[in-house]
Structure formats: C-alpha cells, structure tokens
Design an enzyme around this catalytic site. Structure first.
Site, PDB file in Angstrom:
ATOM      1  N   HIS A 206      50.053 -32.154  72.351  1.00 44.02           N
ATOM      2  CA  HIS A 206      50.005 -32.788  73.777  1.00 44.02           C
ATOM      3  C   HIS A 206      51.170 -33.769  73.874  1.00 44.02           C
ATOM      4  CE1 HIS A 206      48.023 -36.054  71.620  1.00 44.02           C
ATOM      5  NE2 HIS A 206      48.310 -36.759  72.644  1.00 44.02           N
ATOM      6  N   ARG A 207      51.788 -34.266  72.870  1.00 44.26           N
ATOM      7  CA  ARG A 207      52.496 -35.502  73.115  1.00 44.26           C
ATOM      8  C   ARG A 207      53.964 -35.106  73.928  1.00 44.26           C
ATOM      9  NH1 ARG A 207      51.607 -40.343  70.834  1.00 44.26           N
ATOM     10  NH2 ARG A 207      49.981 -40.504  69.292  1.00 44.26           N
TER      11      ARG A 207
END
Length: 357
Positions: A206-207
């Site tokens: 998700h980063r």
C-alpha cells in the site's frame, strides 16, 4: 478529565479502540473523538464501529483527498475550533499521519497538554511524510508514549526529554497498543467467504513508494508470481493499486489471488492462519509477530528494527530475486516467546499515566 482524541484512518481507530475501552472504565474521564476524514474508507460504516466495539466519532471533519499542506491546514482550522469549544485537558494523537501533526500543532498553539501514542519511531528516511510527522509531533508532545526500548533510545539520541520554561516532557515505555488490540480481536476473527488453500501466503502492498513506482511494484509482483507456483498468495489490494497494475500490463499469475481490502476481523483471521506474511505495512509487520508469523518486509527500511534484529522479520526490499532468495533461504526465528512489545496492558498503562500526570 477531558481528552480530545484525533484520528484520521482506520488503523488509528483500531489502535484507539483499545484505549477507548479502557477509558470507558473510568467515570472521571470523558473522551471526545474527532475523525478528520483523512483517509476515506467505505468499510468504516456504523457496522464497523459496532463490530469492532469502537466508540463512534463525535465529530467528522471530512478533510481528505488533498495535498499535504492543504489537508493539514484545513484540519488545523477545524480542530482548533472544536478544541476552543471543548477546552480539553489533553489532546491525544496516534502515530504519524497528517491528522496526527494537525492535532499536535493545535494543542501546542493553544497550550493544551499533548500526548503522543507510538512516540519515538524512526525510519531515518526523511523522504517519507510519515517520518516528518513523527519527528515534529514528538518534539512538541508533553507525554511520549513509546512502544519499545528502541523508540525510547531514538528519543534520547535526539536530546529528549526537552524542557523550556513551563513546557516539560516525559518519556514512558508503555508497550505497543496494537498488541492490546491483537489479543482482544483474536477472539472475534472471521474467516473470509472466498476459497482459501490450506498453506497460503498473505501479502499487502500500500505504500506510495511501492505502488507509484512501476519498477518496484513490478519487482514485488514478479516475486509473488514465482512464489504462487507452489502456494496460493492472497493479496488484498486497494482499487487504485489494482488499476495501476492493470494499466502497466504487469502479469498476474493464476494462483495470485487479488481481492479488495477486507474488514479487520477478516484480516486478523488471514494473518493468524497464514504460513508467511509479505508486506510493506508497518502495522502488519507487528501483527505478524503478535500472531507468531514471520514477515518479509517489502521496503528498504523499517521502524520496527527489533523484529529484524531478532530475525522474526527480514528486510526484503522490492527486488524479485532478493525476495525469492529470502523466502527460500532465510533462517527465521520461530521462538515467539520473546517479549518485545509489552504484556498487552498498554492501554491501562497509558490511562494510569494520564491520570497521574
């Protein structure tokens, strides 16, 4: 005592739930919760708060989807108005989001005591907006609730505690609030409805440093495709990241199961029943440990260095061959009797310190 809690994302609500449940045991404490709306999450319906046994926010600001500066500024203006009206004894913030920094700045400007839960974490990567938020929030906090000895040492290396006139700081190693939640929610875990193989791996990405960089994202997916030849891999992924994958024509192997984000109780089940975790999530790195699972960290650094030093986790980066080599050859520590994050009574320790302070 009146506490004004500032939250902006689903993981913060889950952490705050443990402390809110402890606060509710004390009739002498009133907690008022502000949800800034920094991260819109369609899963955070009324059902979410009921199911997770978390108090519903008293205020919803609806500030999200903007640039860092605009978002933080609008949050500050709205939080300031509520703070002046409520006149709390403390403002309490969690972690490292823009909501965290906005609440911290308002507290300091209005001379209200500031408590920071998860203080002292450092990635030493100043390109991460989260790192900036952590450093600034720590500097102006009165009570620094650290989750680990490493966090305490980080603050001491930066000349904490800091005193200036009437301003004073206190560092408290209270353990990790996420462990309280892991223990609590393990009793409510839900098996997802889709088909799950017995020996699956669980992955999350998700980063922005990974999802917005095609070369890094491609490296991770290439490794997952290779691993999926022998095991099912479950990858809950945000629709935005899925669109990036589709538009970049990155190949997805049949046994790499890409699904929408799941609810937290489903996620707890997936963690607890997986064979291994691969993730760029700071929270999931720890949750893996809480549920006695090893983790390959899909980043170049981590704030949770004690997990890496103890060989429960390993830094994998995003190079596909490196990830595969670690999966095949790294000698993970399997002795999870080591106590790195306290005894699961962090919320109680925080409330006791707030009352004493």
């Amino acid at each position: 005592m009146k506490i004004l809690t500032i939250l902006g994302a689903r993981p913060q609500f889950i952490k705050a739930g443990s402390l809110s449940r402890e606060i509710a045991k004390h009739s002498e404490i009133q907690e008022i919760i502000i949800h800034t709306g920094q991260h819109y999450d369609e899963n955070m319906s009324d059902i979410f708060f009921d199911e997770m046994k978390i108090p519903k926010p008293d205020y919803f600001l609806g500030v999200g989807g903007k640039s860092h500066g605009e978002m933080t500024g609008q949050m500050m203006a709205k939080i300031e108005e509520i703070t002046i009206n409520q006149n709390p004894d403390y403002i309490l913030v969690y972690g490292d989001t823009n909501s965290t920094l906005a609440g911290a700045l308002v507290a300091t400007k209005l001379h209200i005591k500031l408590a920071h839960v998860e203080a002292g974490l450092r990635s030493f990567n100043m390109k991460m907006p989260e790192e900036i938020n952590r450093i600034l929030t720590d500097r102006i906090s009165n009570i620094l609730f650290c989750p680990t000895k490493t966090a305490v040492k980080n603050l001491q290396n930066e000349a904490f505690p800091f005193f200036a006139g009437e301003f004073k700081q206190e560092i408290c190693n209270v353990g990790d609030i996420m462990q309280d939640g892991a223990i609590f929610y393990s009793n409510f875990a839900k098996k997802p409805s889709f088909k799950i193989d017995e020996s699956y791996l669980l992955c999350t990405i998700h980063r922005a440093e990974n999802t917005d960089d095609i070369s890094r994202l491609s490296g991770i997916i290439t490794a997952l495709n290779q691993l999926s030849q022998n095991r099912q891999i479950i990858l809950p992924i945000h629709p935005r990241t899925k669109k990036i994958l589709e538009s970049s024509n990155i190949k997805i192997a049949p046994n790499l199961l890409i699904i929408p984000p799941v609810g937290y109780l489903e996620m707890v089940w997936l963690i607890a029943n997986s064979k291994l975790i691969l993730s760029d999530s700071g929270g999931l790195q720890k949750e893996a440990y809480f549920f006695h699972k090893n983790c390959i960290v899909l980043r170049d650094e981590t704030e949770w260095v004690e997990l890496v030093k103890s060989k429960f986790n390993v830094i994998g980066g995003t190079n596909s061959q490196n990830i595969l080599n670690l999966y095949e050859n790294f000698n993970f520590n399997k002795d999870f009797s080591v106590n790195l994050y306290g005894d699961g009574n962090t919320a109680k320790a925080i409330v006791e310190k707030l009352l004493a302070y």
